[in-house]
Design a protein around this motif. Structure first.
Motif, PDB file in Angstrom:
ATOM      1  N   PRO A  88     105.364  83.238  64.664  1.00 17.28           N
ATOM      2  CA  PRO A  88     106.275  84.335  65.022  1.00 17.28           C
ATOM      3  C   PRO A  88     107.616  83.843  65.570  1.00 17.28           C
ATOM      4  CG  PRO A  88     104.066  84.781  65.836  1.00 17.28           C
ATOM      5  CD  PRO A  88     104.064  83.363  65.356  1.00 17.28           C
ATOM      6  N   TYR A  89     107.605  82.714  66.259  1.00 16.53           N
ATOM      7  CA  TYR A  89     108.860  82.184  66.799  1.00 16.53           C
ATOM      8  C   TYR A  89     109.764  81.659  65.684  1.00 16.53           C
ATOM      9  CZ  TYR A  89     106.808  82.474  71.443  1.00 16.53           C
ATOM     10  OH  TYR A  89     106.247  82.942  72.612  1.00 16.53           O
TER      11      TYR A  89
ATOM     12  N   SER B 248     117.407  78.170  68.581  1.00 18.86           N
ATOM     13  CA  SER B 248     115.957  77.997  68.479  1.00 18.86           C
ATOM     14  C   SER B 248     115.565  77.101  67.305  1.00 18.86           C
ATOM     15  CB  SER B 248     115.292  79.371  68.332  1.00 18.86           C
ATOM     16  OG  SER B 248     113.905  79.225  68.171  1.00 18.86           O
TER      17      SER B 248
ATOM     18  N   SER C 236     113.743  78.334  58.476  1.00 23.93           N
ATOM     19  CA  SER C 236     112.426  78.711  58.983  1.00 23.93           C
ATOM     20  C   SER C 236     111.324  78.252  58.022  1.00 23.93           C
ATOM     21  CB  SER C 236     112.361  80.236  59.158  1.00 23.93           C
ATOM     22  OG  SER C 236     111.060  80.640  59.505  1.00 23.93           O
TER      23      SER C 236
ATOM     24  N   ARG D 153     119.134  82.294  67.027  1.00 26.72           N
ATOM     25  CA  ARG D 153     118.349  81.591  66.001  1.00 26.72           C
ATOM     26  C   ARG D 153     118.840  80.156  65.792  1.00 26.72           C
ATOM     27  NH1 ARG D 153     113.617  82.324  65.235  1.00 26.72           N
ATOM     28  NH2 ARG D 153     114.002  82.449  67.440  1.00 26.72           N
TER      29      ARG D 153
ATOM     30  N   GLU E  43     110.059  82.956  62.680  1.00 28.18           N
ATOM     31  CA  GLU E  43     110.645  84.064  61.913  1.00 28.18           C
ATOM     32  C   GLU E  43     111.251  85.148  62.804  1.00 28.18           C
ATOM     33  OE1 GLU E  43     107.323  85.375  59.678  1.00 28.18           O
ATOM     34  OE2 GLU E  43     107.190  83.562  58.459  1.00 28.18           O
ATOM     35  N   LYS E  44     111.244  84.911  64.098  1.00 23.05           N
ATOM     36  CA  LYS E  44     111.660  85.935  65.056  1.00 23.05           C
ATOM     37  C   LYS E  44     113.081  86.437  64.801  1.00 23.05           C
ATOM     38  CE  LYS E  44     111.531  86.607  70.076  1.00 23.05           C
ATOM     39  NZ  LYS E  44     111.342  85.885  71.355  1.00 23.05           N
ATOM     40  N   ARG E  45     113.240  87.729  64.686  1.00 18.21           N
ATOM     41  CA  ARG E  45     114.530  88.434  64.573  1.00 18.21           C
ATOM     42  C   ARG E  45     115.307  88.151  63.294  1.00 18.21           C
ATOM     43  NH1 ARG E  45     114.982  86.548  70.002  1.00 18.21           N
ATOM     44  NH2 ARG E  45     114.398  88.168  71.500  1.00 18.21           N
TER      45      ARG E  45
END
Length: 215
Positions: A110-111, A38, A189, A35, A113-115
């Motif tokens: 979605p990217y 990213s 995010s 994260r 908030e991913k994981r």
């Protein structure tokens, strides 16, 4: 050096549940690193500065230059802005430009908030594993008091209490780290999402201002 020896001794005294909590920490660390890369490394740079450059180029009618700027930046924000500029080059319809923005936003969200939600779940798992180790240690302690040889009672009692407390402390420590990381990632995010919403809306207005008759 003494602290390290103390920590290693405490970890060993905690028994098998300490390894389970350590595994939770390893999974959480992997998510945190992914994260960070990213959300922070890939999206480094000031979105406000990018917006000013794009606004200046679009205002001059240099759409291709603005598109090249966005494509070369490589952030989520620039990706969304590029989709609107690309559509504006192909069409003057406000609905089509807005549709391009919305479609890309749905792809990006979605990217963002991913994981991240896994960090919250892992924090709870760490706490529960710590409590499970605590209960196990207490059971071991009471068993020692009630059924063991009187000469070994104190040793077994101390071992059980040590297991219980070490699991509690380690489980809570990892839970706190993961919960703080979860809050930090959620905040980043949300900031990126707000930034993308703000500048994509501004760009939509800017792209359609020059073509008021579009529909």
């Amino acid at each position: 050096m003494e602290i390290i020896i103390f920590l290693i001794g405490s970890f060993k005294a905690g028994g098998i549940f300490m390894y389970a909590i350590l595994a939770v920490l390893a999974i959480g660390t992997a998510i945190i690193i992914e994260r960070l890369l990213s959300l922070f490394y890939r999206n480094r740079g000031d979105g406000k500065i990018l917006w000013k450059k794009v606004k200046n180029l679009v205002g001059k009618g240099q759409l291709k230059e603005a598109l090249e700027l966005c494509d070369g930046t490589g952030t989520y924000l620039s990706h969304v802005l590029a989709s609107g500029i690309q559509k504006r080059i192909q069409s003057t319809s406000e609905k089509e430009i807005q549709g391009a923005f919305e479609e890309t936003l749905l792809e990006i969200q979605p990217y963002l908030e991913k994981r991240i939600h896994y960090l919250y779940a892992l924090s709870n798992v760490s706490t529960l594993l710590g409590l499970l180790g605590t209960v196990t240690g207490l059971i071991q302690s009471f068993t020692a008091v009630s059924a063991s040889d009187p000469a070994q009672k104190s040793v077994l009692l101390a071992s059980g209490i040590s297991l219980a407390l070490n699991n509690t402390a380690f489980g809570l420590l990892i839970a706190i780290i993961l919960m703080l990381s979860y809050s930090f990632m959620q905040s980043k995010s949300a900031t990126l999402e707000d930034e993308i919403d703000e500048y994509s809306l501004k760009l939509l207005h800017l792209l359609t201002e020059s073509n008021p008759k579009s529909s």
